[in-house]
Write an enzyme that holds these catalytic residues in place. Structure first.
Site, PDB file in Angstrom:
ATOM      1  N   HIS A  74      -0.255   3.361  -5.453  1.00  8.60           N
ATOM      2  CA  HIS A  74      -1.425   2.580  -4.535  1.00  8.60           C
ATOM      3  C   HIS A  74      -0.552   2.013  -3.664  1.00  8.60           C
ATOM      4  O   HIS A  74       0.912   1.486  -3.800  1.00  8.60           O
ATOM      5  CB  HIS A  74      -2.170   1.594  -5.538  1.00  8.60           C
ATOM      6  CG  HIS A  74      -3.237   1.920  -6.257  1.00  8.60           C
ATOM      7  ND1 HIS A  74      -4.257   2.558  -6.030  1.00  8.60           N
ATOM      8  CD2 HIS A  74      -2.950   2.175  -7.683  1.00  8.60           C
ATOM      9  CE1 HIS A  74      -4.832   3.194  -7.378  1.00  8.60           C
ATOM     10  NE2 HIS A  74      -4.254   2.668  -8.119  1.00  8.60           N
ATOM     11  N   CYS A 125      -2.594   5.771  -0.473  1.00 10.73           N
ATOM     12  CA  CYS A 125      -3.267   5.273   0.562  1.00 10.73           C
ATOM     13  C   CYS A 125      -2.358   4.754   1.933  1.00 10.73           C
ATOM     14  O   CYS A 125      -1.402   3.972   1.625  1.00 10.73           O
ATOM     15  CB  CYS A 125      -4.197   3.999   0.383  1.00 10.73           C
ATOM     16  SG  CYS A 125      -5.114   4.319  -1.136  1.00 10.73           S
TER      17      CYS A 125
END
Lengths: 382, 562
Positions: free
Chosen positions: A155, A197
């Site tokens: 992440h 991301c």
């Protein structure tokens, strides 16, 4: 006329001579590396991040298939998927739905597992500043002729990557680590792939030469996962890595596919996010860089043309050299010191000031007391 | 009203004294307690070393045998000349090569030694007379009519540090010493290119400092092939037996290593430490299928498929995992009975004499065919004793290449003596020591300078005392190494350069130097503001009030005066 023929012979000779040198040194000249390393890091833990572990293990499998041995791969995983209580198929990690491909298997060699996957250990591996007791398999022993592949997944956000839910590494730190690697000539060329991301923000700050970077999404975009498996109950892979692996399935150790094809992997129609890449710091033209320069390990070969004529007969090893060695009696340390365990005193724990809850509780009590009875009673209390 | 005046005064004093306390005591205290401990580093000396000016000196002795110099010329000898050659590699690195050439005539004992029938024997007896120190050379000039060298050979390079140079025909009678020396100079220079340090080697050794693009591709291949300088190497010999059902192989590896490899390693002990081990792997196949060639009735491995042989095998090779030293692997592959004999072909489809190949910075593989040792139809398994001399000959040649001993091919009129039983000629060892010293010095200087730069840039890395000590000792060793190279003491220079590189690597890779604490400015503000702002605001406000009151009073006084 004679001069012409002489000239033509001469040019033909020099041409063939240069071609010969081209031949023998040709393969050296194209890439300049003699060995390959891979550092594969999965920065997430917990069951719902199954797909990150599956990403990393799939890349690990491809890299091994194309020839990089385990001794040259540093694999950092939380490794809490295969034996997780919530895994309906224990000891497996699947990367395709319907459980087609088990990427865990029985010859996965994880070098940093569990809580050892920290920002500090990652930076230590990259810069080489490990304590002297670190075993060889946990070190990145690259030299100035090593091509290194670094793959990060997890992440991330704009300018940072989250490690195991408790810390983060920023793009500045990463760029500084690569610069230190360059200063110490710990790599020849480096390929950096990140599947998180806003992954493109992680390679914005690079400034060392010979770095090529790929990311699964631009700043402001999220990288999406590919497919859930209804039996396991989580998403199995991320889109970018899924299509990257499909691309790598067609690569075999002798293939000549180059990096420009890698940049076309997972267009926006398939990936929903826009993959990005950065090649301005790379000295060679990406079209001339083979995929196997980073993902595989194709060795350079030279034929040995000479031998040394050895004529001495083999000396017989002396037989009585063994008798002089004094034999020591070795004893084992008491493996289970039962007596010590039974009579153990309770461990001295360090005194800590009262924790938040206790403090809050006492504050509340005191407040209520002084509210009801007034402040003038303070001098009776203290 | 007076009470308030007194109170106001007291308030002003209180505010002033608190402000004074904060500024005089608080701020230095905060500064001192949040300072990171940084031991002192010799930054000035490090910056000096960043500009590397290396001077390499070698002593050369040119000895005139009888018949090469006329008596008038001999009267002027002994004579010493110094030649300097300057090269600027880049703006930070300059090189100077100094050769001190001493010309003298041969002694009676040397003349006797030169009367031997062959050059090799002459070399041996000359060596018995005197031992040249490390890094120096002796060139014996012999007359043209001498029978020591064959017809087309003008120079013979011996196993130790001597060379025999045949003088040309022109210099027969009546020329002056100057002309004789001028004639000899280019020939001597040619010999020095082969036996002593050459510009190509030294610039290749500086590759850590200077990323240069060399002019020919062969030197790139050379620089990629040899291992980088390291304090130790591990050598592993592996015997791969894919077919234990057919072949029962016996190899006397201990004896072979002791007889053939250990002398080389002992000779190389000033350069690095070596540790050796060996293993036997069963059922280890090569990853490539060889082609059957019916014309030769043998199996052939093409040069193109050799690149894919190493990887499947490498995964199964064990290694001594105790140290981080580079590993050299030497594999001996005995093909299975169904794929024997197995030959390697080079790019031109010719058979390779040694039946072996090597991979740069990895090691070598040799294919050893045993089908000649037994007839077809014998009971398997067959006992086979491997001829270790042949095998070790190839491995020794590969080892020399991988360690960087091999130099470029000498010119055609040169004859180089085969290296002796130790596998390494003395002058080859000298060349290796020179390039290693320069490489170590270059690497150590770049390490130290980049460490100093790094510590300078990042203000909050703690520099412990042991790091400072390592850096200081690295700097002293470097200065000593450069000084010894200038003088020409090659042995000491190599030793100091090794110490320097060990200390600099230890300092650079110290685990405590991890820069984890990157604080962007907004985070720094976010930490300090809630702590200091509530305290500073009342102090600042009261100070401002005091200042404005004083100013007002002064204005009133001014107004009163006017």
């Amino acid at each position: 006329m004679k001069i012409l023929t002489l000239l033509s012979f001469f040019t033909a000779y020099t041409l063939t001579a240069s071609v010969n040198i081209e031949d023998s040194a040709g393969q050296f000249f194209s890439s300049g590396h003699t060995n390959n390393w891979a550092v594969l890091v999965c920065t997430s833990r917990f069951w719902f991040n199954y797909r990150h572990v599956a990403n990393t293990l799939s890349v690990y499998r491809s890299v091994k298939r194309l020839g990089i041995p385990d001794s040259h791969i540093v694999l950092m995983l939380a490794d809490d998927m295969a034996c997780n209580h919530r895994n309906p198929k224990p000891a497996t990690v699947f990367s395709h739905k319907n459980m087609e491909l088990n990427v865990y298997g029985d010859d996965v060699e994880v070098d940093y597992r569990g809580y050892e996957v920290t920002v500090e250990n990652f930076l230590r591996v990259l810069t080489g500043r490990l304590p002297p007791s670190t075993p060889r398999s946990k070190r990145l022993l690259s030299d100035d002729r090593s091509n290194i592949l670094i793959y990060l997944t997890g992440h991330g956000g704009n300018g940072f990557l989250k490690f195991q839910d408790s810390e983060e590494i920023s793009n500045v730190e990463l760029a500084d680590a690569f610069e230190q690697m360059w200063q110490k000539r710990r790599y020849n060329e480096l390929l950096f792939i990140i599947d998180t991301c806003q992954g493109a923000s992680m390679y914005e700050r690079f400034y060392s030469p010979n770095l090529m970077a790929l990311a699964s999404s631009q700043v402001g975009e999220d990288s999406l996962s590919h497919q859930p498996d209804l039996a396991i109950g989580v998403h199995l892979m991320d889109r970018y890595t899924f299509y990257l692996l499909e691309f790598l399935e067609d690569i075999h150790p002798a293939s000549k596919t180059n990096m420009n094809d890698l940049f076309k992997v997972c267009p926006k129609s398939q990936c929903v996010s826009t993959p990005g890449h950065r090649t301005d710091l790379f000295l060679r033209d990406p079209g001339s860089v083979l995929i196997t320069d980073f993902f595989g390990s194709v060795r350079k070969i030279e034929i040995t043309m000479e031998t040394i004529n050895l004529t001495d007969p083999i000396k017989q090893m002396e037989e009585n050299s063994g008798n002089d060695v004094q034999t020591e009696n070795n004893t084992y340390v008491d493996q289970l010191p039962v007596s010590e365990i039974i009579h153990q005193k309770p461990k001295q724990r360090d005194w800590h000031p009262p924790d938040g809850f206790i403090l809050g509780l006492w504050t509340l009590i005191l407040l209520v007391f002084f509210k009801t009875y007034g402040v003038k009673h303070l001098k009776h209390v203290f | 009203m007076a009470v308030t005046e007194v109170e106001r005064r007291r308030g002003k004093l209180a505010a002033l004294s608190i402000a004074a306390m904060v500024i005089l005591v608080g701020v230095p205290l905060w500064w001192k307690t949040t300072q990171t401990y940084r031991a002192w580093l010799p930054v000035a000396q490090i910056n000096e070393l960043a500009k590397l000016q290396l001077q390499l000196s070698a002593d050369v002795e040119v000895v005139f045998a009888r018949g090469t110099a006329t008596p008038e010329q001999q009267k002027k000898v002994p004579v010493t000349q110094t030649q300097d050659e300057d090269h600027a590699v880049d703006e930070d690195t300059t090189l100077r090569y100094r050769h001190e050439t001493r010309y003298r005539t041969a002694t009676v004992m040397e003349e006797d030694a030169l009367k031997q029938p062959t050059a090799a024997e002459a070399d041996l007896s000359l060596h018995r007379l005197s031992e040249s120190p490390c890094g120096s050379l002796v060139i014996y000039v012999i007359p043209e009519s001498s029978s020591l060298l064959p017809e087309n050979v003008n120079v013979y390079i011996g196993q130790r540090r001597t060379a025999l140079l045949r003088i040309g025909a022109q210099m027969k009678v009546g020329k002056t010493l100057k002309q004789l020396l001028a004639h000899l100079e280019p020939r001597v220079k040619q010999i020095l290119q082969v036996m002593s340090f050459s510009h190509n080697d030294i610039t290749a050794a500086l590759s850590d400092r200077v990323r240069f693009s060399p002019d020919n591709k062969e030197s790139i291949a050379d620089s990629m092939r040899a291992f980088k300088s390291s304090p130790g190497y591990e050598i592993t010999f592996s015997l791969l037996n894919p077919d234990p059902k057919s072949h029962r192989l016996h190899w006397d590896i201990e004896g072979a290593v002791q007889t053939y490899i250990q002398p080389l390693l002992t000779k190389l002990s000033p350069v690095a430490n070596f540790s050796l081990d060996s293993q036997i792997l069963y059922y280890a196949m090569l990853g490539v299928n060889p082609r059957y060639d019916s014309s030769r009735s043998a199996y052939i491995l093409n040069a193109d498929s050799l690149a894919h042989v190493i990887n499947p095998v490498e995964a199964r090779l064990g290694s001594n995992a105790a140290s981080s030293n580079p590993v050299l692997n030497f594999l001996l592959y005995v093909p299975d009975a169904h794929h024997s004999p197995l030959y390697i072909h080079d790019h031109k489809k010719r058979e390779v004499q040694t039946n072996a190949f090597h991979s740069p910075r990895w090691g070598g593989i040799m294919v050893y065919n045993v089908n000649g040792f037994y007839q077809t139809g014998t009971n398997f398994p067959v006992d086979v004793n491997i001829n270790m001399a042949k095998v070790m000959g190839v491995f020794l040649a590969q080892l020399r290449l991988l360690l960087g001993v091999q130099s470029t091919a000498p010119p055609s009129s040169f004859q180089v003596a085969p290296c002796g039983s130790s596998g390494l000629a003395d002058w080859e060892l000298d060349r290796l020591m020179w390039s290693r010293s320069v490489e170590n010095v270059a690497t150590a200087t770049t390490t130290i300078t980049s460490l100093a730069q790094l510590l300078d840039q990042i203000g909050n890395i703690v520099i412990n005392d042991n790091i400072a000590q390592q850096v200081s000792s690295a700097v002293t060793s470097l200065q000593l190494a450069v000084a010894e190279l200038e003088v020409g003491n090659l042995g000491f220079a190599l030793q100091y350069s090794k110490e320097a590189i060990l200390a600099s690597e230890k300092a650079f890779f110290d685990p405590s130097l991890l820069h984890l604490l990157y604080f962007p400015d907004d985070q720094k503000f976010a930490i300090y503001i809630p702590l200091f702002l509530p305290m500073c605001v009342p102090i600042l406000l009261s100070l401002l009030k005091i200042v404005s009151e004083v100013r007002q009073r002064r204005r009133e006084k001014q107004a009163k005066k006017d």
